[in-house]
Design an enzyme around this catalytic site. Structure first.
Site, PDB file in Angstrom:
ATOM      1  N   LYS A   1       1.542  -8.681  -9.705  1.00 53.63           N
ATOM      2  CA  LYS A   1       2.608  -8.907  -8.709  1.00 53.63           C
ATOM      3  C   LYS A   1       2.001  -9.194  -7.337  1.00 53.63           C
ATOM      4  CE  LYS A   1       2.290  -5.094  -6.003  1.00 53.63           C
ATOM      5  NZ  LYS A   1       1.652  -5.187  -4.747  1.00 53.63           N
TER       6      LYS A   1
ATOM      7  N   ASP B   1       5.207   0.860  -8.288  1.00 56.52           N
ATOM      8  CA  ASP B   1       5.328  -0.549  -8.701  1.00 56.52           C
ATOM      9  C   ASP B   1       5.631  -0.709 -10.183  1.00 56.52           C
ATOM     10  OD1 ASP B   1       4.461  -1.264  -6.167  1.00 56.52           O
ATOM     11  OD2 ASP B   1       2.376  -1.500  -6.789  1.00 56.52           O
TER      12      ASP B   1
HETATM   13  O1  C5P Z   1       3.218   5.045  -6.273  1.00 61.64           O
HETATM   14  P1  C5P Z   1       1.751   4.854  -6.355  1.00 61.64           P
HETATM   15  O2  C5P Z   1       1.081   5.975  -7.128  1.00 61.64           O
HETATM   16  O3  C5P Z   1       1.325   3.527  -6.849  1.00 61.64           O
HETATM   17  O4  C5P Z   1       1.230   4.974  -4.865  1.00 61.64           O
HETATM   18  C1  C5P Z   1      -0.141   5.133  -4.556  1.00 61.64           C
HETATM   19  C2  C5P Z   1      -0.258   5.660  -3.135  1.00 61.64           C
HETATM   20  O5  C5P Z   1       0.142   4.657  -2.194  1.00 61.64           O
HETATM   21  C3  C5P Z   1       0.600   6.862  -2.810  1.00 61.64           C
HETATM   22  O6  C5P Z   1      -0.045   8.058  -3.174  1.00 61.64           O
HETATM   23  C4  C5P Z   1       0.758   6.743  -1.303  1.00 61.64           C
HETATM   24  O7  C5P Z   1      -0.390   7.202  -0.634  1.00 61.64           O
HETATM   25  C5  C5P Z   1       0.816   5.245  -1.096  1.00 61.64           C
HETATM   26  N1  C5P Z   1       2.214   4.749  -1.059  1.00 61.64           N
HETATM   27  C6  C5P Z   1       2.994   5.019   0.047  1.00 61.64           C
HETATM   28  N2  C5P Z   1       4.293   4.585   0.073  1.00 61.64           N
HETATM   29  C7  C5P Z   1       4.813   3.880  -0.958  1.00 61.64           C
HETATM   30  C8  C5P Z   1       4.029   3.590  -2.087  1.00 61.64           C
HETATM   31  C9  C5P Z   1       2.720   4.035  -2.106  1.00 61.64           C
HETATM   32  O8  C5P Z   1       2.535   5.647   1.009  1.00 61.64           O
HETATM   33  N3  C5P Z   1       6.072   3.460  -0.884  1.00 61.64           N
END
Ligand code: C5P
Length: 316
Positions: free
Chosen positions: A27, A154
């Site tokens: 993506k 995602d």
């Molecule tokens: O959701 P995911 O595990 O992919 O996110 C990885 C990291 O990216 C989170 O731990 C956070 O630090 C950051 N993040 C964020 N805000 C979001 C998505 C991700 O701060 N909306």
């Protein structure tokens, strides 16, 4: 939820007996608006996701335990134990559906690791779709998306694919009404990755210091651009609030962005938290020319041509 069953005896016939192959796209975020940091450690997002034709492929076969092997991008660098998002996805689905998490999984990766293209999330989405078919658990797309949301922000989008609006921390997705147009992209892949949490922290730091650019705001202009066919109109509406953070962490990306525009791209942005940069082209042939020029200038490890939107994780 479907009735619980165990993959032994009679019930084994409910799943697939042969291998299940699932293809899942990468993506890019055509618009990545980052709001304030929430109490749960995530940022509120207002984003437009777009699935492009760079794919990972996950094959699931019947097995007596849960194992994962891989080849391609990142082979040898990525842990293949229960910390891997693929393994976590298989366990999460098995737990939800009440089946044993038994499968032999093999991943063929073309999406770079930590590249801002959601490769890990894509693999988790592919695992949910593949194991659902292998185990015959028959979950709906919405049920799969619910499990996906717990695995990463995602992951639900990569089940759906296409072009979609993402809100909340990115896990709430709704399809965007767009003309059935293909857009052509050049994807400039850098050496090495960038940490997503570090990019969000860097953006918070820049904002606190007052040195971040103004926040992107609403997606209206981009959504209107997606309803017409002119790539120049779309080019003017692309944006990423994390770009300043990625550039602060990897200043060389400024050269990559400059080189893409010098090669004739209509616009270039950092993809997600970077370091991959994506460039919009007029059409496929234009994209090929930009990719060759970027490869020759050595501002990236590799430049690939892709189109979007494409479908999300699907059994092949
Ligand atoms: O959701 P995911 O595990 O992919 O996110 C990885 C990291 O990216 C989170 O731990 C956070 O630090 C950051 N993040 C964020 N805000 C979001 C998505 C991700 O701060 N909306």
């Amino acid at each position: 939820m479907t009735e619980a069953w165990r993959p032994d005896g009679e019930d084994e016939r409910r799943g697939a007996s042969g291998p299940v192959k699932v293809r899942v796209p990468a993506k890019v975020n055509l618009h990545l608006g980052v709001g304030p940091l929430r109490r749960d450690g995530y940022h509120e997002l207002n984003t437009v996701y777009h699935a492009i034709s760079i794919y990972d492929e996950l094959t699931a076969r019947r097995g007596d335990t849960l194992t994962l092997t891989m080849e391609g991008e990142g082979a040898g660098e990525l842990a293949l134990d229960d910390s891997n998002l693929v393994m976590r996805a298989a366990h999460a689905l098995a737990g939800y559906a009440g089946v044993l998490p038994h499968a032999r999984l093999h991943l063929r990766k073309q999406i770079p690791l930590a590249g801002g293209l959601a490769g890990g999330s894509a693999d988790a989405a592919a695992t949910l779709v593949a194991c659902d078919a292998l185990w015959g658990t028959g979950l709906t797309r919405d049920e799969l998306a619910g499990i996906a949301a717990d695995l990463g922000s995602d992951v639900p989008f990569l089940i759906h694919g296409g072009t979609a609006l993402g809100t909340g921390r990115g896990e709430a997705v709704s399809p965007v009404l767009a003309r059935p147009t293909s857009w052509y992209w050049v994807v400039a892949i850098a050496d090495g990755g960038l940490s997503t949490p570090a990019a969000y922290r860097e953006l918070d730091r820049l904002r606190e210091a007052g040195t971040a650019g103004p926040p992107l705001g609403a997606t209206d202009a981009l959504l209107a651009a997606l309803r017409q066919r002119d790539p120049r109109v779309l080019a003017a509406t692309l944006g990423n609030d994390l770009q300043d953070a990625a550039l602060a962490m990897r200043p060389a990306l400024a050269e990559t962005l400059k080189a893409g525009e010098a090669a004739g791209a209509l616009a270039g942005i950092v993809s997600g938290s970077g370091p991959t940069c994506v460039f919009l082209a007029e059409n496929g042939a234009h994209a090929e020319r930009i990719a060759s020029e970027l490869t020759a200038t050595e501002v990236c490890r590799e430049a690939r041509v892709a189109h979007g939107p494409v479908a999300g994780a699907r059994v092949n």
